[in-house]
Design a protein around this motif. Structure first.
Motif, PDB file in Angstrom:
ATOM      1  N   ASP A   1       0.867  -1.174   0.000  1.00 43.28           N
ATOM      2  CA  ASP A   1       0.000   0.000   0.000  1.00 43.28           C
ATOM      3  C   ASP A   1       0.902   1.222   0.000  1.00 43.28           C
ATOM      4  OD1 ASP A   1      -1.825   2.004   0.329  1.00 43.28           O
ATOM      5  OD2 ASP A   1      -2.841   1.132   2.056  1.00 43.28           O
ATOM      6  N   ASN A   2       0.838   2.000  -1.059  1.00 41.67           N
ATOM      7  CA  ASN A   2       1.690   3.187  -1.153  1.00 41.67           C
ATOM      8  C   ASN A   2       1.348   4.234  -0.102  1.00 41.67           C
ATOM      9  OD1 ASN A   2       3.022   2.094  -3.366  1.00 41.67           O
ATOM     10  ND2 ASN A   2       1.650   3.059  -4.848  1.00 41.67           N
ATOM     11  N   PHE A   3       0.151   4.116   0.474  1.00 40.15           N
ATOM     12  CA  PHE A   3      -0.295   5.087   1.475  1.00 40.15           C
ATOM     13  C   PHE A   3      -0.900   4.353   2.676  1.00 40.15           C
ATOM     14  CE2 PHE A   3      -0.589   7.080  -2.713  1.00 40.15           C
ATOM     15  CZ  PHE A   3       0.217   8.202  -2.536  1.00 40.15           C
ATOM     16  N   GLY A   4      -0.129   3.466   3.282  1.00 43.10           N
ATOM     17  CA  GLY A   4      -0.588   2.756   4.462  1.00 43.10           C
ATOM     18  C   GLY A   4      -0.833   3.729   5.609  1.00 43.10           C
ATOM     19  N   SER A   5      -2.043   3.710   6.170  1.00 45.03           N
ATOM     20  CA  SER A   5      -2.441   4.698   7.173  1.00 45.03           C
ATOM     21  C   SER A   5      -2.630   4.039   8.534  1.00 45.03           C
ATOM     22  CB  SER A   5      -3.741   5.387   6.739  1.00 45.03           C
ATOM     23  OG  SER A   5      -4.168   6.324   7.709  1.00 45.03           O
ATOM     24  N   PHE A   6      -1.846   4.482   9.511  1.00 43.28           N
ATOM     25  CA  PHE A   6      -1.935   3.996  10.879  1.00 43.28           C
ATOM     26  C   PHE A   6      -1.835   5.185  11.836  1.00 43.28           C
ATOM     27  CE2 PHE A   6      -0.584   0.490   8.302  1.00 43.28           C
ATOM     28  CZ  PHE A   6      -1.223  -0.615   8.840  1.00 43.28           C
ATOM     29  N   VAL A   7      -2.032   4.930  13.109  1.00 41.62           N
ATOM     30  CA  VAL A   7      -2.005   6.020  14.085  1.00 41.62           C
ATOM     31  C   VAL A   7      -0.705   6.795  14.004  1.00 41.62           C
ATOM     32  CG1 VAL A   7      -1.887   6.521  16.560  1.00 41.62           C
ATOM     33  CG2 VAL A   7      -3.653   4.990  15.690  1.00 41.62           C
ATOM     34  N   GLN A   8       0.408   6.098  13.821  1.00 38.40           N
ATOM     35  CA  GLN A   8       1.690   6.781  13.907  1.00 38.40           C
ATOM     36  C   GLN A   8       2.036   7.571  12.646  1.00 38.40           C
ATOM     37  OE1 GLN A   8       4.140   3.212  14.517  1.00 38.40           O
ATOM     38  NE2 GLN A   8       5.288   3.752  12.701  1.00 38.40           N
ATOM     39  N   ALA A   9       1.514   7.175  11.465  1.00 35.58           N
ATOM     40  CA  ALA A   9       1.915   7.882  10.240  1.00 35.58           C
ATOM     41  C   ALA A   9       1.197   7.294   9.032  1.00 35.58           C
ATOM     42  CB  ALA A   9       3.433   7.785  10.036  1.00 35.58           C
ATOM     43  N   VAL A  10       1.387   7.943   7.882  1.00 35.50           N
ATOM     44  CA  VAL A  10       1.004   7.414   6.573  1.00 35.50           C
ATOM     45  C   VAL A  10       2.297   7.201   5.795  1.00 35.50           C
ATOM     46  CG1 VAL A  10      -0.239   7.826   4.424  1.00 35.50           C
ATOM     47  CG2 VAL A  10      -1.214   8.615   6.602  1.00 35.50           C
ATOM     48  N   GLU A  11       2.585   5.936   5.459  1.00 36.48           N
ATOM     49  CA  GLU A  11       3.854   5.594   4.827  1.00 36.48           C
ATOM     50  C   GLU A  11       3.652   4.511   3.778  1.00 36.48           C
ATOM     51  OE1 GLU A  11       6.689   6.998   5.215  1.00 36.48           O
ATOM     52  OE2 GLU A  11       6.788   7.916   7.215  1.00 36.48           O
ATOM     53  N   ASP A  12       4.700   4.271   2.996  1.00 36.11           N
ATOM     54  CA  ASP A  12       4.723   3.151   2.059  1.00 36.11           C
ATOM     55  C   ASP A  12       4.805   1.857   2.868  1.00 36.11           C
ATOM     56  OD1 ASP A  12       4.983   1.540  -0.161  1.00 36.11           O
ATOM     57  OD2 ASP A  12       7.125   1.928  -0.411  1.00 36.11           O
ATOM     58  N   GLU A  13       3.823   0.983   2.683  1.00 32.79           N
ATOM     59  CA  GLU A  13       3.724  -0.247   3.468  1.00 32.79           C
ATOM     60  C   GLU A  13       3.940  -1.469   2.583  1.00 32.79           C
ATOM     61  OE1 GLU A  13       0.315  -2.652   6.120  1.00 32.79           O
ATOM     62  OE2 GLU A  13      -0.165  -0.772   5.094  1.00 32.79           O
ATOM     63  N   LYS A  14       4.920  -2.284   2.931  1.00 30.34           N
ATOM     64  CA  LYS A  14       5.181  -3.554   2.259  1.00 30.34           C
ATOM     65  C   LYS A  14       5.109  -4.644   3.327  1.00 30.34           C
ATOM     66  CE  LYS A  14       8.395  -1.365  -1.000  1.00 30.34           C
ATOM     67  NZ  LYS A  14       9.810  -1.315  -1.462  1.00 30.34           N
ATOM     68  N   ARG A  15       4.152  -5.583   3.160  1.00 27.23           N
ATOM     69  CA  ARG A  15       3.862  -6.529   4.223  1.00 27.23           C
ATOM     70  C   ARG A  15       3.768  -7.946   3.655  1.00 27.23           C
ATOM     71  NH1 ARG A  15       1.016  -5.534   9.488  1.00 27.23           N
ATOM     72  NH2 ARG A  15       1.113  -3.335   8.878  1.00 27.23           N
ATOM     73  N   HIS A  16       4.342  -8.897   4.388  1.00 26.83           N
ATOM     74  CA  HIS A  16       4.291 -10.311   4.005  1.00 26.83           C
ATOM     75  C   HIS A  16       3.612 -11.079   5.133  1.00 26.83           C
ATOM     76  CE1 HIS A  16       7.220  -9.280   0.873  1.00 26.83           C
ATOM     77  NE2 HIS A  16       7.850  -8.611   1.819  1.00 26.83           N
ATOM     78  N   THR A  17       2.622 -11.904   4.769  1.00 24.11           N
ATOM     79  CA  THR A  17       1.853 -12.664   5.746  1.00 24.11           C
ATOM     80  C   THR A  17       2.023 -14.154   5.500  1.00 24.11           C
ATOM     81  OG1 THR A  17       0.169 -10.906   5.843  1.00 24.11           O
ATOM     82  CG2 THR A  17      -0.443 -13.066   6.710  1.00 24.11           C
ATOM     83  N   VAL A  18       2.410 -14.887   6.529  1.00 27.90           N
ATOM     84  CA  VAL A  18       2.459 -16.344   6.460  1.00 27.90           C
ATOM     85  C   VAL A  18       1.540 -16.883   7.551  1.00 27.90           C
ATOM     86  CG1 VAL A  18       4.742 -16.548   5.437  1.00 27.90           C
ATOM     87  CG2 VAL A  18       4.540 -16.344   7.912  1.00 27.90           C
TER      88      VAL A  18
END
Length: 321
Positions: free
Chosen positions: A108-125
Protein backbone atom coordinates in the motif's frame (compact mmCIF):
# COMPACT_ATOMS: atom_id res chain seq x y z
CA UNK A 1 -12.71 -12.47 -16.71
CA UNK A 2 -11.64 -15.34 -18.93
CA UNK A 3 -10.61 -18.88 -17.94
CA UNK A 4 -8.22 -21.27 -19.65
CA UNK A 5 -8.32 -24.86 -18.38
CA UNK A 6 -5.84 -27.71 -18.94
CA UNK A 7 -6.06 -31.34 -17.84
CA UNK A 8 -3.04 -32.76 -16.04
CA UNK A 9 -4.18 -36.37 -16.18
CA UNK A 10 -6.30 -38.30 -13.70
CA UNK A 11 -8.40 -35.97 -11.59
CA UNK A 12 -5.90 -33.09 -11.74
CA UNK A 13 -6.23 -29.88 -13.72
CA UNK A 14 -5.02 -26.30 -13.89
CA UNK A 15 -6.94 -23.10 -14.64
CA UNK A 16 -5.61 -19.66 -15.48
CA UNK A 17 -8.02 -16.78 -14.88
CA UNK A 18 -7.37 -13.24 -16.09
CA UNK A 19 -9.49 -10.12 -15.60
CA UNK A 20 -11.77 -8.61 -12.94
CA UNK A 21 -12.77 -11.25 -10.40
CA UNK A 22 -13.75 -11.95 -6.80
CA UNK A 23 -11.43 -13.63 -4.28
CA UNK A 24 -12.33 -15.43 -1.07
CA UNK A 25 -9.79 -17.51 0.84
CA UNK A 26 -10.56 -19.68 3.84
CA UNK A 27 -12.87 -18.06 6.38
CA UNK A 28 -12.48 -14.62 4.79
CA UNK A 29 -10.38 -13.24 7.64
CA UNK A 30 -7.73 -11.93 5.22
CA UNK A 31 -9.22 -11.99 1.72
CA UNK A 32 -12.99 -11.86 1.19
CA UNK A 33 -15.65 -10.68 -1.25
CA UNK A 34 -17.11 -8.39 1.45
CA UNK A 35 -20.56 -9.97 1.39
CA UNK A 36 -23.33 -7.76 2.76
CA UNK A 37 -22.06 -4.35 1.68
CA UNK A 38 -23.56 -2.31 -1.16
CA UNK A 39 -20.55 -3.03 -3.39
CA UNK A 40 -18.76 -6.37 -3.24
CA UNK A 41 -14.95 -6.37 -3.48
CA UNK A 42 -13.24 -7.41 -6.71
CA UNK A 43 -9.67 -7.51 -7.97
CA UNK A 44 -7.99 -7.03 -11.34
CA UNK A 45 -5.21 -9.41 -12.33
CA UNK A 46 -4.25 -13.05 -12.73
CA UNK A 47 -5.06 -16.20 -10.79
CA UNK A 48 -3.78 -19.73 -11.26
CA UNK A 49 -5.82 -22.59 -9.76
CA UNK A 50 -4.34 -26.10 -9.53
CA UNK A 51 -6.37 -29.10 -8.31
CA UNK A 52 -4.26 -32.15 -7.62
CA UNK A 53 -4.91 -35.15 -5.34
CA UNK A 54 -6.41 -33.77 -2.10
CA UNK A 55 -5.06 -30.26 -2.56
CA UNK A 56 -6.18 -27.03 -4.20
CA UNK A 57 -3.49 -24.42 -4.85
CA UNK A 58 -4.24 -20.78 -5.71
CA UNK A 59 -1.61 -18.33 -6.93
CA UNK A 60 -2.61 -14.68 -7.33
CA UNK A 61 -1.17 -11.43 -8.66
CA UNK A 62 -3.85 -8.78 -8.20
CA UNK A 63 -4.72 -5.16 -7.61
CA UNK A 64 -8.02 -4.23 -5.91
CA UNK A 65 -10.72 -2.32 -7.77
CA UNK A 66 -11.23 1.32 -6.82
CA UNK A 67 -14.93 2.20 -6.47
CA UNK A 68 -15.98 5.39 -8.28
CA UNK A 69 -19.34 7.20 -8.11
CA UNK A 70 -20.50 6.63 -11.69
CA UNK A 71 -21.80 3.58 -13.54
CA UNK A 72 -19.36 1.04 -15.06
CA UNK A 73 -16.42 3.36 -14.41
CA UNK A 74 -14.55 1.63 -11.56
CA UNK A 75 -10.80 1.46 -12.08
CA UNK A 76 -7.79 -0.52 -10.93
CA UNK A 77 -6.32 0.80 -7.68
CA UNK A 78 -2.63 1.14 -8.55
CA UNK A 79 -1.78 2.21 -4.99
CA UNK A 80 -2.34 -1.31 -3.62
CA UNK A 81 -1.27 -4.80 -4.69
CA UNK A 82 -1.84 -8.38 -3.52
CA UNK A 83 0.14 -11.46 -4.50
CA UNK A 84 0.83 -14.88 -3.05
CA UNK A 85 -0.03 -18.56 -2.74
CA UNK A 86 -2.95 -20.16 -0.86
CA UNK A 87 -3.14 -23.95 -0.48
CA UNK A 88 -6.02 -26.01 0.95
CA UNK A 89 -5.71 -29.74 1.57
CA UNK A 90 -7.06 -32.72 3.49
CA UNK A 91 -4.03 -34.83 4.43
CA UNK A 92 -4.96 -38.19 5.93
CA UNK A 93 -2.92 -37.59 9.09
CA UNK A 94 -5.31 -34.77 10.12
CA UNK A 95 -8.32 -37.15 10.08
CA UNK A 96 -11.44 -34.91 10.11
CA UNK A 97 -9.63 -31.64 9.47
CA UNK A 98 -8.81 -29.45 6.49
CA UNK A 99 -5.63 -27.38 6.56
CA UNK A 100 -4.95 -24.06 4.83
CA UNK A 101 -1.36 -22.89 4.33
CA UNK A 102 -0.61 -19.52 2.78
CA UNK A 103 1.77 -16.71 1.96
CA UNK A 104 0.25 -13.35 0.97
CA UNK A 105 2.24 -10.30 -0.08
CA UNK A 106 0.70 -6.83 0.17
CA UNK A 107 1.73 -3.30 -0.73
CA UNK A 108 0.00 0.00 0.00
CA UNK A 109 1.69 3.19 -1.15
CA UNK A 110 -0.29 5.09 1.48
CA UNK A 111 -0.59 2.76 4.46
CA UNK A 112 -2.44 4.70 7.17
CA UNK A 113 -1.94 4.00 10.88
CA UNK A 114 -2.01 6.02 14.08
CA UNK A 115 1.69 6.78 13.91
CA UNK A 116 1.91 7.88 10.24
CA UNK A 117 1.00 7.41 6.57
CA UNK A 118 3.85 5.59 4.83
CA UNK A 119 4.72 3.15 2.06
CA UNK A 120 3.72 -0.25 3.47
CA UNK A 121 5.18 -3.55 2.26
CA UNK A 122 3.86 -6.53 4.22
CA UNK A 123 4.29 -10.31 4.01
CA UNK A 124 1.85 -12.66 5.75
CA UNK A 125 2.46 -16.34 6.46
CA UNK A 126 -0.22 -18.37 8.19
CA UNK A 127 -2.11 -21.60 8.72
CA UNK A 128 -5.73 -22.53 9.40
CA UNK A 129 -7.22 -25.83 10.61
CA UNK A 130 -10.98 -26.48 10.36
CA UNK A 131 -13.23 -29.50 10.62
CA UNK A 132 -15.92 -31.32 12.57
CA UNK A 133 -16.55 -34.68 14.19
CA UNK A 134 -18.84 -36.18 16.86
CA UNK A 135 -20.74 -32.93 17.33
CA UNK A 136 -17.64 -30.77 17.68
CA UNK A 137 -16.51 -28.26 15.06
CA UNK A 138 -13.50 -25.97 14.97
CA UNK A 139 -11.91 -23.21 12.90
CA UNK A 140 -8.51 -22.09 14.21
CA UNK A 141 -6.08 -19.76 12.44
CA UNK A 142 -2.76 -18.04 13.18
CA UNK A 143 -0.72 -15.66 11.05
CA UNK A 144 2.51 -13.66 11.33
CA UNK A 145 3.42 -10.55 9.33
CA UNK A 146 6.75 -8.93 8.54
CA UNK A 147 7.97 -6.27 6.14
CA UNK A 148 8.59 -2.52 6.13
CA UNK A 149 6.64 0.65 6.93
CA UNK A 150 8.50 3.70 5.67
CA UNK A 151 11.93 3.43 7.33
CA UNK A 152 10.66 1.07 10.04
CA UNK A 153 10.14 -2.67 10.28
CA UNK A 154 6.84 -4.55 10.56
CA UNK A 155 6.34 -7.40 13.03
CA UNK A 156 2.67 -8.28 13.67
CA UNK A 157 0.49 -11.31 14.40
CA UNK A 158 -3.02 -12.64 14.98
CA UNK A 159 -4.71 -15.74 16.42
CA UNK A 160 -8.37 -16.45 15.66
CA UNK A 161 -10.63 -19.32 16.72
CA UNK A 162 -14.23 -20.52 16.54
CA UNK A 163 -15.06 -23.71 18.45
CA UNK A 164 -18.52 -25.18 18.93
CA UNK A 165 -20.60 -28.20 19.85
CA UNK A 166 -23.96 -29.21 18.32
CA UNK A 167 -26.44 -31.20 20.43
CA UNK A 168 -27.69 -33.41 17.60
CA UNK A 169 -30.29 -35.26 19.72
CA UNK A 170 -31.80 -32.16 21.34
CA UNK A 171 -34.79 -30.19 20.00
CA UNK A 172 -33.81 -27.30 17.69
CA UNK A 173 -30.30 -28.78 17.24
CA UNK A 174 -28.65 -26.11 19.43
CA UNK A 175 -25.03 -25.26 18.70
CA UNK A 176 -23.06 -23.52 21.43
CA UNK A 177 -19.92 -21.82 20.23
CA UNK A 178 -17.12 -19.55 21.37
CA UNK A 179 -15.05 -17.29 19.18
CA UNK A 180 -11.83 -15.93 20.70
CA UNK A 181 -9.61 -13.62 18.67
CA UNK A 182 -6.57 -11.43 19.23
CA UNK A 183 -4.46 -9.22 16.95
CA UNK A 184 -1.39 -7.14 17.70
CA UNK A 185 -1.21 -3.37 17.99
CA UNK A 186 1.75 -1.01 17.91
CA UNK A 187 4.04 -0.96 20.95
CA UNK A 188 5.12 2.65 20.48
CA UNK A 189 3.43 4.98 17.94
CA UNK A 190 6.33 7.42 18.33
CA UNK A 191 8.99 5.17 16.79
CA UNK A 192 9.31 4.09 13.15
CA UNK A 193 8.61 0.36 13.67
CA UNK A 194 5.07 -0.99 13.38
CA UNK A 195 3.55 -3.94 15.25
CA UNK A 196 -0.08 -3.43 14.15
CA UNK A 197 -1.68 -6.38 12.40
CA UNK A 198 -3.18 -5.61 8.98
CA UNK A 199 -6.12 -7.88 7.96
CA UNK A 200 -5.55 -6.92 4.28
CA UNK A 201 -8.96 -7.37 2.59
CA UNK A 202 -11.20 -8.93 5.28
CA UNK A 203 -14.93 -9.46 5.40
CA UNK A 204 -16.73 -6.32 6.55
CA UNK A 205 -18.72 -8.15 9.23
CA UNK A 206 -15.59 -9.50 10.90
CA UNK A 207 -17.13 -9.27 14.39
CA UNK A 208 -20.79 -8.47 13.72
CA UNK A 209 -23.11 -7.43 10.90
CA UNK A 210 -22.87 -3.81 12.08
CA UNK A 211 -19.25 -3.78 10.83
CA UNK A 212 -18.09 -1.00 13.15
CA UNK A 213 -14.86 -2.41 14.63
CA UNK A 214 -11.96 -3.95 12.73
CA UNK A 215 -9.36 -6.62 13.64
CA UNK A 216 -6.37 -4.47 14.63
CA UNK A 217 -5.06 -4.02 18.18
CA UNK A 218 -7.85 -5.97 19.83
CA UNK A 219 -8.89 -8.86 22.06
CA UNK A 220 -12.36 -10.25 21.35
CA UNK A 221 -14.46 -12.92 23.09
CA UNK A 222 -17.74 -13.90 21.43
CA UNK A 223 -20.05 -16.66 22.82
CA UNK A 224 -22.89 -17.51 20.45
CA UNK A 225 -25.92 -19.80 20.12
CA UNK A 226 -27.48 -21.20 16.93
CA UNK A 227 -30.94 -22.84 16.80
CA UNK A 228 -32.44 -24.73 13.83
CA UNK A 229 -36.13 -24.02 14.44
CA UNK A 230 -37.31 -25.82 11.27
CA UNK A 231 -35.60 -27.27 8.23
CA UNK A 232 -35.62 -23.86 6.55
CA UNK A 233 -35.65 -21.40 9.48
CA UNK A 234 -32.82 -20.69 11.96
CA UNK A 235 -32.14 -18.25 14.80
CA UNK A 236 -28.66 -17.09 15.81
CA UNK A 237 -27.64 -14.90 18.74
CA UNK A 238 -24.32 -13.76 20.15
CA UNK A 239 -22.60 -11.37 22.55
CA UNK A 240 -19.32 -9.66 21.66
CA UNK A 241 -16.80 -8.19 24.09
CA UNK A 242 -13.96 -6.00 22.76
CA UNK A 243 -10.74 -4.79 24.39
CA UNK A 244 -7.66 -2.94 23.16
CA UNK A 245 -4.53 -5.11 23.32
CA UNK A 246 -2.14 -2.14 23.58
CA UNK A 247 -3.30 0.74 25.78
CA UNK A 248 -1.17 3.31 23.93
CA UNK A 249 -2.74 2.47 20.58
CA UNK A 250 -6.05 3.26 18.88
CA UNK A 251 -9.12 1.52 17.47
CA UNK A 252 -9.81 0.86 13.78
CA UNK A 253 -12.77 0.12 11.51
CA UNK A 254 -12.89 -3.02 9.29
CA UNK A 255 -11.61 -0.98 6.32
CA UNK A 256 -8.63 0.30 8.31
CA UNK A 257 -9.87 3.80 9.12
CA UNK A 258 -8.83 5.13 12.51
CA UNK A 259 -11.94 5.39 14.71
CA UNK A 260 -10.22 6.64 17.88
CA UNK A 261 -6.71 7.83 18.61
CA UNK A 262 -5.23 6.42 21.84
CA UNK A 263 -4.86 9.80 23.57
CA UNK A 264 -7.03 10.57 26.58
CA UNK A 265 -7.58 7.17 28.16
CA UNK A 266 -5.70 4.21 29.61
CA UNK A 267 -8.85 2.06 29.53
CA UNK A 268 -8.76 -1.15 27.51
CA UNK A 269 -12.47 -1.96 27.21
CA UNK A 270 -13.90 -0.72 23.89
CA UNK A 271 -17.47 -2.01 23.45
CA UNK A 272 -20.12 -4.66 24.03
CA UNK A 273 -22.19 -5.94 21.10
CA UNK A 274 -25.40 -7.99 21.10
CA UNK A 275 -26.81 -9.49 17.88
CA UNK A 276 -29.88 -11.51 16.86
CA UNK A 277 -30.21 -13.01 13.37
CA UNK A 278 -33.12 -14.85 11.73
CA UNK A 279 -32.63 -16.72 8.44
CA UNK A 280 -35.39 -18.23 6.31
CA UNK A 281 -34.37 -20.31 3.28
CA UNK A 282 -37.62 -21.55 1.68
CA UNK A 283 -35.94 -23.00 -1.42
CA UNK A 284 -32.54 -23.70 -2.94
CA UNK A 285 -30.53 -20.53 -3.65
CA UNK A 286 -33.14 -18.24 -2.04
CA UNK A 287 -32.93 -16.87 1.50
CA UNK A 288 -34.21 -13.97 3.60
CA UNK A 289 -32.33 -12.54 6.58
CA UNK A 290 -33.26 -10.14 9.40
CA UNK A 291 -30.53 -8.89 11.76
CA UNK A 292 -30.50 -6.57 14.75
CA UNK A 293 -27.24 -5.50 16.41
CA UNK A 294 -26.70 -3.14 19.33
CA UNK A 295 -23.21 -1.84 20.14
CA UNK A 296 -22.70 -0.15 23.51
CA UNK A 297 -19.50 1.89 24.10
CA UNK A 298 -17.02 0.82 26.76
CA UNK A 299 -14.79 2.92 28.99
CA UNK A 300 -12.24 3.76 26.27
CA UNK A 301 -14.84 5.14 23.87
CA UNK A 302 -16.68 7.05 26.60
CA UNK A 303 -13.47 8.68 27.84
CA UNK A 304 -12.19 9.77 24.42
CA UNK A 305 -15.16 11.44 22.70
CA UNK A 306 -18.77 11.04 21.64
CA UNK A 307 -20.10 7.71 22.89
CA UNK A 308 -23.65 7.00 21.77
CA UNK A 309 -25.01 3.50 21.32
CA UNK A 310 -25.13 2.08 17.80
CA UNK A 311 -28.32 0.29 16.68
CA UNK A 312 -28.12 -1.56 13.37
CA UNK A 313 -30.92 -3.31 11.44
CA UNK A 314 -30.42 -5.30 8.24
CA UNK A 315 -33.08 -6.90 6.03
CA UNK A 316 -31.78 -8.94 3.11
CA UNK A 317 -33.41 -10.94 0.31
CA UNK A 318 -30.94 -12.95 -1.77
CA UNK A 319 -31.15 -15.07 -4.89
CA UNK A 320 -27.96 -16.86 -5.96
CA UNK A 321 -27.42 -18.38 -9.39
Amino acid sequence: FADLSFGLGGHSDIRIRAGRQELEFGSGRLVDTREGTNVRRTFDGFRGIVDVANWKLDTVAMRPRRDLDGVFDDETNDDEALWGVYAVGQPSLLLASTIDLYYLGFRDNFGSFVQAVEDEKRHTVGARISGDTRGWDWDWEAAYQFGSFGDGDISAWTIASDTGFTFAEAPLLPRLGLRANIASGDDDPNDSDLQTFNPLFPRGNYFSQAAVLGPRNFVNVNPHLNLQVTDDFSLNSDVNFYWRLEKNYGVYSPSGQIIREPDGSDARYVATGISIEAVWAPMTNVDFTAIYTRLEPGAFIRQTGESKNVDFVELTARFRF
